[in-house]
Design an enzyme around this catalytic site. Sequence first.
Site, PDB file in Angstrom:
ATOM      1  N   ASP A   2     -67.915 -42.111  63.025  1.00  0.00           N
ATOM      2  CA  ASP A   2     -67.145 -42.800  64.052  1.00  0.00           C
ATOM      3  C   ASP A   2     -66.857 -41.793  65.168  1.00  0.00           C
ATOM      4  OD1 ASP A   2     -65.394 -44.870  65.179  1.00  0.00           O
ATOM      5  OD2 ASP A   2     -63.763 -43.562  64.527  1.00  0.00           O
ATOM      6  N   LEU A   3     -66.444 -42.275  66.335  1.00  0.00           N
ATOM      7  CA  LEU A   3     -66.166 -41.387  67.472  1.00  0.00           C
ATOM      8  C   LEU A   3     -64.680 -41.351  67.830  1.00  0.00           C
ATOM      9  CD1 LEU A   3     -69.237 -42.278  69.756  1.00  0.00           C
ATOM     10  CD2 LEU A   3     -68.973 -40.322  68.214  1.00  0.00           C
ATOM     11  N   ASP A   4     -64.159 -42.463  68.385  1.00  0.00           N
ATOM     12  CA  ASP A   4     -62.766 -42.492  68.841  1.00  0.00           C
ATOM     13  C   ASP A   4     -61.803 -42.274  67.684  1.00  0.00           C
ATOM     14  OD1 ASP A   4     -63.540 -43.046  71.467  1.00  0.00           O
ATOM     15  OD2 ASP A   4     -63.495 -45.209  71.146  1.00  0.00           O
TER      16      ASP A   4
ATOM     17  N   ASP B  92     -61.888 -42.679  60.887  1.00  0.00           N
ATOM     18  CA  ASP B  92     -60.435 -42.671  60.752  1.00  0.00           C
ATOM     19  C   ASP B  92     -59.841 -44.016  60.371  1.00  0.00           C
ATOM     20  OD1 ASP B  92     -58.940 -43.989  63.461  1.00  0.00           O
ATOM     21  OD2 ASP B  92     -61.057 -43.481  63.659  1.00  0.00           O
TER      22      ASP B  92
END
Length: 251
Positions: free
Chosen positions: A28-30, A198
């Site tokens: 994941d990124l954000d 997250d």
Amino acid sequence: MPVTPAFPASTVPACSLDISRIRAVTLDLDDTLWPIWPTITRAEAVLLQWLTVHAPATAALYSDTAALRAIRNQMGSLRPDLRHDLGALRRESIRLALTQAGDEAALAEPAFEVFFAERQRVELFDDAHTTLAFLAGRYPVVAVSNGNADVHRVGIGHYFQASISAHEFGVPKPDPRIFHAAASTLGVEPHEVLHVGDDATLDALAAITAGMQAVWLNPVRKDWPHDTPPHATVASLTELCRLLDDPATPR
């Protein structure tokens, strides 16, 4: 004197991660590699400054970033067909604001580009580069995100074999198809992929449902909200590297 565990025992399941199965990693990124809300708040402020110059009636009607975010959230309800495309939702919310204020609707395109450029100026977590280098040195890595960050514009594209976003693929996490697409891109089976993110639901549980192993990044020590636990929980990206490099971890 007893040693206090890093997490309360009730919130972190025992590690069942099997490193020997991992042939690829999806990330994941954000809020996994950078905090998203400071980025969005700054981008909204830059957008508001642009509107003040180019669409003053809109800037007066939507006079702070909270108002801009509220109409963006309203657009989410008005256009559920765009739920997979956060950029389109933002662009259409700007268009709606311009129309309501009596400004030229065509200004939505350049206004969005101003917002989008600033949205790519993320501030990575301190251990993000080190972690990305660690992972990319051991596995092929693919970004899987519901957001609209561009890993190349962010400056981390060289760590990734590919990047799959919900707006390009057409469906968002937790749909298993986006995870399966990432595995297919690398020529591996879902059970050979480790996903790290997250969000307990959109990342960890969704990856497990898609047949992958999952590590939940949980820096604020939230309670795990589901019956099926992640394969491991870590408090930081650095802890993720330690876990994957630990000889005691099953492999």
